[in-house]
Design an enzyme around this catalytic site. Structure first.
Site, PDB file in Angstrom:
ATOM      1  N   CYS A  80       4.418  -2.023   8.212  1.00  0.00           N
ATOM      2  CA  CYS A  80       5.190  -1.348   7.151  1.00  0.00           C
ATOM      3  C   CYS A  80       6.518  -0.844   7.685  1.00  0.00           C
ATOM      4  O   CYS A  80       7.496  -0.755   6.963  1.00  0.00           O
ATOM      5  CB  CYS A  80       4.442  -0.129   6.616  1.00  0.00           C
ATOM      6  SG  CYS A  80       2.887  -0.493   5.847  1.00  0.00           S
TER       7      CYS A  80
ATOM      8  N   HIS B 163      -0.363  -3.062  -1.082  1.00  0.00           N
ATOM      9  CA  HIS B 163       0.564  -4.152  -0.760  1.00  0.00           C
ATOM     10  C   HIS B 163      -0.233  -5.263  -0.092  1.00  0.00           C
ATOM     11  O   HIS B 163      -1.200  -4.996   0.630  1.00  0.00           O
ATOM     12  CB  HIS B 163       1.647  -3.692   0.235  1.00  0.00           C
ATOM     13  CG  HIS B 163       2.654  -2.743  -0.336  1.00  0.00           C
ATOM     14  ND1 HIS B 163       3.118  -1.640   0.345  1.00  0.00           N
ATOM     15  CD2 HIS B 163       3.303  -2.741  -1.522  1.00  0.00           C
ATOM     16  CE1 HIS B 163       4.004  -1.000  -0.393  1.00  0.00           C
ATOM     17  NE2 HIS B 163       4.129  -1.640  -1.533  1.00  0.00           N
TER      18      HIS B 163
ATOM     19  N   GLU C 197       8.259  -5.025  -4.500  1.00  0.00           N
ATOM     20  CA  GLU C 197       8.000  -4.203  -3.313  1.00  0.00           C
ATOM     21  C   GLU C 197       8.478  -4.877  -2.034  1.00  0.00           C
ATOM     22  O   GLU C 197       8.121  -4.477  -0.937  1.00  0.00           O
ATOM     23  CB  GLU C 197       6.508  -3.851  -3.239  1.00  0.00           C
ATOM     24  CG  GLU C 197       6.001  -3.093  -4.452  1.00  0.00           C
ATOM     25  CD  GLU C 197       6.231  -1.561  -4.410  1.00  0.00           C
ATOM     26  OE1 GLU C 197       6.163  -0.973  -3.315  1.00  0.00           O
ATOM     27  OE2 GLU C 197       6.474  -0.972  -5.481  1.00  0.00           O
TER      28      GLU C 197
ATOM     29  N   ASN D 119      -2.855   4.410  -2.791  1.00  0.00           N
ATOM     30  CA  ASN D 119      -2.687   4.393  -1.324  1.00  0.00           C
ATOM     31  C   ASN D 119      -3.597   5.503  -0.797  1.00  0.00           C
ATOM     32  O   ASN D 119      -3.299   6.699  -0.922  1.00  0.00           O
ATOM     33  CB  ASN D 119      -1.205   4.637  -1.016  1.00  0.00           C
ATOM     34  CG  ASN D 119      -0.911   4.890   0.454  1.00  0.00           C
ATOM     35  OD1 ASN D 119      -1.797   5.211   1.233  1.00  0.00           O
ATOM     36  ND2 ASN D 119       0.356   4.766   0.807  1.00  0.00           N
TER      37      ASN D 119
HETATM   38  O1  SUG Z   1       4.753   3.069  -0.632  1.00  0.00           O
HETATM   39  N1  SUG Z   1       3.521   5.665   1.361  1.00  0.00           N
HETATM   40  C1  SUG Z   1       4.093   4.334   1.270  1.00  0.00           C
HETATM   41  C2  SUG Z   1       3.529   3.443   2.332  1.00  0.00           C
HETATM   42  C3  SUG Z   1       4.236   2.108   2.385  1.00  0.00           C
HETATM   43  C4  SUG Z   1       3.527   1.117   3.210  1.00  0.00           C
HETATM   44  N2  SUG Z   1       4.252  -0.103   3.237  1.00  0.00           N
HETATM   45  C5  SUG Z   1       3.711  -1.325   3.368  1.00  0.00           C
HETATM   46  N3  SUG Z   1       2.416  -1.546   3.197  1.00  0.00           N
HETATM   47  N4  SUG Z   1       4.500  -2.309   3.587  1.00  0.00           N
HETATM   48  C6  SUG Z   1       3.860   3.742  -0.119  1.00  0.00           C
HETATM   49  O2  SUG Z   1       2.772   3.951  -0.663  1.00  0.00           O
HETATM   50  C7  SUG Z   1       3.375   8.039   0.768  1.00  0.00           C
HETATM   51  C8  SUG Z   1       4.318   9.180   0.564  1.00  0.00           C
HETATM   52  C9  SUG Z   1       3.629  10.497   0.312  1.00  0.00           C
HETATM   53  O3  SUG Z   1       2.530  10.501  -0.231  1.00  0.00           O
HETATM   54  O4  SUG Z   1       4.225  11.536   0.667  1.00  0.00           O
HETATM   55  C10 SUG Z   1       4.061   6.683   0.669  1.00  0.00           C
HETATM   56  O5  SUG Z   1       5.039   6.549  -0.028  1.00  0.00           O
END
Ligand code: SUG
Length: 416
Positions: free
Chosen positions: A347, A229, A161, A24
């Site tokens: 999200c 995702h 997920e 991510n």
């Molecule tokens: O799971 N970010 C989440 C973002 C989720 C996005 N959801 C969708 N695309 N539906 C993840 O990667 C980052 C937390 C941190 O780095 O502190 C985080 O968990």
């Protein structure tokens, strides 16, 4: 009446940037930045308000209890441990409710009930701690067993997920749909978080008609580019599939499979030549809420502000709006605090197609409740969290008190 209800996650008081999610890009690039939990939660509430103003039904889920003392104990963490090690048990990641569960509405299921399966989120430690507490909320919100079934998560051997890798196509929300499950093939540079067998288990649990389910592989190039995702590269609503040209491993086969069951499919595709995959991921054009406006107003696309600031993305949006297609409006929203952790407008919400009268009304939003939530956030949510604050008793106390105050004004103290 059955309709789509968007349940947004209220951003929790421990919201911080810890760079926890490999693959991510936003999470990795904001690692260690100060975060602004109060502003983050207010941005989320403003988004919910805007959607209510469009005439849509809005619900919400509460932040989960943080810090998670049980997880801290299992990791052998005490106050002397470095702050970064506390990040997982302190994470506010449950705000991204598109990962809370997969939802199959009543018109799709053999028993005519709406089925929900919380996502096990096993790929990331900070997310794997969510599902039991998420289920506790789902059990209350959807406790009417005449209309809802809430399952346990699928076994942890298969990463799931939730709705972020699930799409539903239908003539209208209350009609029988085609459910599309998008999985990733493991072995790439970044984890493929959605396992095909998890998707197949969810489809069975939800008693879906196998002839109305489609299983599609996400493009490994998209995962490599940071689309951890599927909802970072495509989104569906009613008969429309809005997708990047490079979203799926075999795009023609993917469309063909859906069209075989659902000939009315209308694909709104963004070509690489107009918006590169990288730019789509950077701006989160596809992590949009594709909403059906009431009274035949067509569809609106609620996109992050970042889309308006990108020349190529905004040019594509303007051309699309002039083309007389199904999407009639593009509405930018500011959710920058969430975006910096890789969470766009889509999200932040879980779509549940159901009759709001069958949902526990404490989880449904109206203007008066939005004001009450805002007042608690303004008074109790920390203004700023620095990475070195994680693990400190002072912040643990603030975060706890803030959540308890919110539960109390919403008459949901049973979740304490
Ligand atoms: O799971 N970010 C989440 C973002 C989720 C996005 N959801 C969708 N695309 N539906 C993840 O990667 C980052 C937390 C941190 O780095 O502190 C985080 O968990």
């Amino acid at each position: 009446m059955i309709r789509e209800i968007n349940f947004d996650g209220i951003v929790g008081p421990s919201h911080n940037y810890a760079g926890l999610s490999l693959g991510n890009i936003a999470s990795a690039s904001h690692k260690g930045d100060p975060s602004y939990p109060r502003a983050a939660a207010l941005q989320g509430i403003a988004k919910m308000r805007r959607n209510m103003e469009l005439g849509l039904t809005q619900g919400f889920f509460l932040p989960l209890p943080r810090p998670n003392h049980a997880l801290e104990a299992r990791l052998g963490l005490d106050e002397t441990a470095p702050p970064q090690l506390h990040a997982a048990p302190w994470s506010a990641s449950s705000m991204w409710t598109a990962n809370a569960a997969t939802v199959s509405p009543a018109p799709d299921t053999a028993d005519g009930r709406c089925h929900l399966t919380p996502a096990n989120l096993v790929t990331m430690l900070h997310r794997a701690q969510e599902w039991q507490d998420t289920k506790a909320q789902l059990d209350i919100a959807f406790g009417n067993t005449e209309h809802f079934v809430v399952h346990d998560a699928v076994p942890p051997s298969f990463g799931d997920e939730g709705a972020a890798n699930h799409m539903r196509l239908c003539e209208s929300h209350d009609a029988a749909g085609v459910e599309v499950f998008v999985f990733g093939r493991p072995g790439g540079r970044f984890p493929a978080r959605q396992h095909e067998q998890a998707s197949r288990a969810v489809a069975r649990l939800h008693r879906l008609d196998p002839s109305r389910c489609v299983f599609i592989e996400q493009n490994p190039e998209a995962i490599e580019a940071g689309a951890f995702h599927n909802d970072v590269v495509s989104v569906a609503n009613e008969r429309v599939l809005f997708a990047h040209e490079r979203a799926f491993a075999d795009r023609d086969y993917a469309y063909e499979q859906i069209r075989n069951i659902f000939p009315a499919l209308e694909v709104v595709e963004v070509p690489e030549s107009a918006v590169s995959l990288e730019e789509a991921i950077r701006t989160y054009l596809f992590n949009a809420q594709l909403l059906t406006l009431p009274d035949g107003g067509g569809m609106a696309l609620v996109v992050p502000e970042e889309c308006r600031e990108s020349a190529s993305v905004w040019a594509w949006c303007e051309t699309m709006l002039n083309s007389n297609g199904p999407i009639r409006k593009v509405l930018p929203v500011d959710v920058r605090q969430s975006m910096a952790n890789g969470g766009g407008p889509a999200c932040l919400r879980l779509r549940v197609v159901a009759d709001p009268a069958h949902v526990d009304a404490r989880f449904l939003l109206d203007e008066a409740k939005a004001e009450r939530i805002e007042a608690v956030v303004a008074e109790m949510w920390p203004e700023q969290i620095d990475p070195s604050d994680l693990g400190t008793p002072a912040l643990a106390h603030t975060v706890n008190e803030a959540r308890e105050a919110l539960l109390s004004v919403l008459s949901l103290s049973e979740l304490a």
